[in-house]
Design an enzyme around this catalytic site. Structure first.
Site, PDB file in Angstrom:
ATOM      1  N   GLY A  28      11.579 -13.131 -54.172  1.00 52.56           N
ATOM      2  CA  GLY A  28      11.461 -11.397 -53.937  1.00 52.56           C
ATOM      3  C   GLY A  28       9.947 -11.084 -53.622  1.00 52.56           C
ATOM      4  O   GLY A  28       8.982 -11.954 -54.224  1.00 52.56           O
ATOM      5  N   VAL A  29      10.017 -10.320 -52.821  1.00 56.46           N
ATOM      6  CA  VAL A  29       8.441  -9.784 -52.562  1.00 56.46           C
ATOM      7  C   VAL A  29       8.378  -8.259 -52.682  1.00 56.46           C
ATOM      8  O   VAL A  29       9.162  -7.603 -52.091  1.00 56.46           O
ATOM      9  CB  VAL A  29       7.833 -10.269 -51.271  1.00 56.46           C
ATOM     10  N   GLY A  30       7.482  -7.859 -53.426  1.00 54.42           N
ATOM     11  CA  GLY A  30       7.220  -6.211 -53.700  1.00 54.42           C
ATOM     12  C   GLY A  30       5.834  -5.993 -53.280  1.00 54.42           C
ATOM     13  O   GLY A  30       5.081  -6.746 -52.659  1.00 54.42           O
ATOM     14  N   LYS A  31       5.537  -4.631 -53.876  1.00 45.96           N
ATOM     15  CA  LYS A  31       4.227  -4.370 -53.417  1.00 45.96           C
ATOM     16  C   LYS A  31       3.234  -4.983 -54.512  1.00 45.96           C
ATOM     17  O   LYS A  31       1.978  -4.955 -54.053  1.00 45.96           O
ATOM     18  CB  LYS A  31       3.969  -2.592 -53.495  1.00 45.96           C
ATOM     19  N   GLU A  32       3.248  -5.433 -55.394  1.00 48.69           N
ATOM     20  CA  GLU A  32       2.514  -6.172 -56.369  1.00 48.69           C
ATOM     21  C   GLU A  32       2.484  -7.490 -56.659  1.00 48.69           C
ATOM     22  O   GLU A  32       1.632  -7.840 -57.370  1.00 48.69           O
ATOM     23  CB  GLU A  32       2.384  -5.228 -57.544  1.00 48.69           C
ATOM     24  N   LYS A  47       4.633 -16.823 -59.458  1.00 52.30           N
ATOM     25  CA  LYS A  47       4.286 -15.425 -59.181  1.00 52.30           C
ATOM     26  C   LYS A  47       2.881 -15.139 -58.809  1.00 52.30           C
ATOM     27  O   LYS A  47       1.968 -15.398 -59.476  1.00 52.30           O
ATOM     28  CB  LYS A  47       4.593 -14.713 -60.440  1.00 52.30           C
ATOM     29  N   GLY A 116      20.048 -18.951 -62.608  1.00 47.38           N
ATOM     30  CA  GLY A 116      21.276 -18.020 -62.498  1.00 47.38           C
ATOM     31  C   GLY A 116      20.777 -16.635 -62.993  1.00 47.38           C
ATOM     32  O   GLY A 116      21.906 -15.940 -63.366  1.00 47.38           O
ATOM     33  N   ASP A 151       6.430  -1.220 -68.373  1.00 49.45           N
ATOM     34  CA  ASP A 151       7.126  -1.136 -67.140  1.00 49.45           C
ATOM     35  C   ASP A 151       8.566  -1.381 -67.473  1.00 49.45           C
ATOM     36  O   ASP A 151       9.160  -2.015 -66.479  1.00 49.45           O
ATOM     37  CB  ASP A 151       6.476  -1.794 -66.204  1.00 49.45           C
ATOM     38  N   ASN A 156      13.517  -5.342 -64.727  1.00 48.90           N
ATOM     39  CA  ASN A 156      12.632  -6.257 -65.687  1.00 48.90           C
ATOM     40  C   ASN A 156      13.221  -6.987 -66.714  1.00 48.90           C
ATOM     41  O   ASN A 156      12.721  -7.314 -67.430  1.00 48.90           O
ATOM     42  CB  ASN A 156      11.352  -5.645 -65.986  1.00 48.90           C
TER      43      ASN A 156
HETATM   44  N1  LIG Z   1      10.739 -16.846 -64.222  1.00 49.09           N
HETATM   45  C1  LIG Z   1      11.612 -16.326 -63.301  1.00 49.09           C
HETATM   46  N2  LIG Z   1      12.783 -17.057 -63.150  1.00 49.09           N
HETATM   47  C2  LIG Z   1      13.514 -16.670 -61.997  1.00 49.09           C
HETATM   48  N3  LIG Z   1      13.384 -15.418 -61.344  1.00 49.09           N
HETATM   49  C3  LIG Z   1      12.252 -14.559 -61.586  1.00 49.09           C
HETATM   50  C4  LIG Z   1      11.440 -15.130 -62.774  1.00 49.09           C
HETATM   51  N4  LIG Z   1      10.434 -14.191 -62.427  1.00 49.09           N
HETATM   52  C5  LIG Z   1      10.775 -13.306 -61.577  1.00 49.09           C
HETATM   53  N5  LIG Z   1      11.681 -13.798 -60.904  1.00 49.09           N
HETATM   54  C6  LIG Z   1      12.417 -12.893 -59.769  1.00 49.09           C
HETATM   55  O1  LIG Z   1      11.477 -12.239 -58.982  1.00 49.09           O
HETATM   56  C7  LIG Z   1      11.660 -10.775 -59.103  1.00 49.09           C
HETATM   57  C8  LIG Z   1      10.315 -10.085 -59.248  1.00 49.09           C
HETATM   58  O2  LIG Z   1       9.549 -10.611 -60.596  1.00 49.09           O
HETATM   59  P1  LIG Z   1       8.714  -9.529 -61.214  1.00 49.09           P
HETATM   60  O3  LIG Z   1       9.380  -8.315 -61.895  1.00 49.09           O
HETATM   61  O4  LIG Z   1       7.955 -10.347 -62.413  1.00 49.09           O
HETATM   62  O5  LIG Z   1       7.730  -9.086 -60.212  1.00 49.09           O
HETATM   63  P2  LIG Z   1       7.087  -7.447 -59.522  1.00 49.09           P
HETATM   64  O6  LIG Z   1       5.817  -7.457 -60.048  1.00 49.09           O
HETATM   65  O7  LIG Z   1       8.252  -6.819 -60.220  1.00 49.09           O
HETATM   66  O8  LIG Z   1       7.274  -7.333 -58.049  1.00 49.09           O
HETATM   67  P3  LIG Z   1       7.427  -6.265 -57.385  1.00 49.09           P
HETATM   68  O9  LIG Z   1       6.076  -6.159 -56.616  1.00 49.09           O
HETATM   69  O10 LIG Z   1       8.607  -6.372 -56.580  1.00 49.09           O
HETATM   70  O11 LIG Z   1       7.510  -5.255 -58.556  1.00 49.09           O
HETATM   71  C9  LIG Z   1      12.544 -10.665 -60.317  1.00 49.09           C
HETATM   72  O12 LIG Z   1      13.412  -9.525 -60.168  1.00 49.09           O
HETATM   73  C10 LIG Z   1      13.349 -11.848 -60.299  1.00 49.09           C
HETATM   74  O13 LIG Z   1      14.475 -11.732 -59.377  1.00 49.09           O
HETATM   75 MG   LIG Z   2       9.477  -6.174 -61.723  1.00 52.00          MG
END
Ligand SMILES: Nc1ncnc2c1ncn2[C@@H]1O[C@H](COP(=O)(O)OP(=O)(O)OP(=O)(O)O)[C@@H](O)[C@H]1O
Ligand SMILES: [Mg+2]
Length: 214
Positions: A28-32, A47, A116, A151, A156
């Protein structure tokens, strides 16, 4: 230098240390942040924190934990954010259901991979009452250890059909933070609103709040 360059340096550091041996796919790629699956000692999640592409003013407004320096360039902001999350996972993982931290390098954290796992926003829970209770129990344990998520949302909280995890901790605040009460209240309200809307679970914010603070 751009984020890709900084990410590559961080990944190189983790590879040299042996915490990462091969890179898998982008989850996944988000803004942060950008999250990848990878191999290290078993399957891990990487991450890469990416803070500061927006103006610093915007970042400061949305992230009160950021130091209020006049100059806080993205390199430091991103590394700081990774450090914050790594510290929370380190302090919490023995008692709270969070990914286990494995390594940190610059803006990168390496943690155990949730096999999973999907955010509850993308799941239809068979036992929403149990999941709700488990989240409350986890945020209560975190609170008693000195960590308020900051958050909390359906994006989350992850489930795999059996276990529940609370992920994404860089914005945590401690209970002595001047806005702690407001932030905790918002976390609990988000949680109750989601479970009430989707699963008709009728929980009072005040009751849950009392349960969380013990
Ligand atoms: N330990 C992990 N194991 C498996 N998948 C993970 C794990 N940590 C994060 N992810 C996946 O990555 C996604 C984004 O992770 P996270 O919520 O920590 O980042 P974020 O800061 O919300 O990113 P965004 O910039 O999108 O807001 C989660 O929704 C999940 O699908
Ligand atoms: Mg998140």
């Amino acid at each position: 230098m751009v984020f890709t360059g900084f990410d590559a340096l961080a990944l190189h550091g983790a590879v040299r240390k042996g915490s990462v041996t091969s890179l898998g796919c982008l989850l996944g790629v988000g803004k942060e942040a950008a999250v990848y699956e990878a191999m290290g000692m078993g399957v891990v999640a990487l991450k890469f924190h990416r803070i500061g592409q927006q103006s610093f003013q915007t970042v400061r407004r949305s992230r009160s934990y950021m130091p209020q320096y006049k100059h806080f360039p993205w390199i430091f902001a991103s590394s700081y954010s990774a450090r914050q999350e790594y510290d929370a996972l380190t302090a919490l993982h023995a008692e709270v259901s969070v990914p286990v931290p494995v390594d940190i390098n610059r803006n990168l954290i390496v943690m155990t991979f949730i096999h999973g796992g999907v955010p509850i926003a993308q799941a239809t829970l068979e036992n929403p009452d149990d999941v709700f209770a488990e989240v409350v129990e986890n945020i209560s344990k975190a609170y008693l250890l000195g960590y308020i998520h900051g958050d909390l949302s359906e994006f989350n909280i992850m489930v795999d059909g059996k276990n529940v995890w609370v992920i994404d901790w860089p914005q945590w605040v401690e209970p002595s933070h001047p806005a702690a009460e407001e932030i905790l209240q918002r976390d609990i309200t988000n949680l109750c609103t989601y479970f009430s809307r989707k699963y008709r679970i009728d929980a009072q914010v005040e009751e849950i709040h009392a349960q969380v603070v013990g």
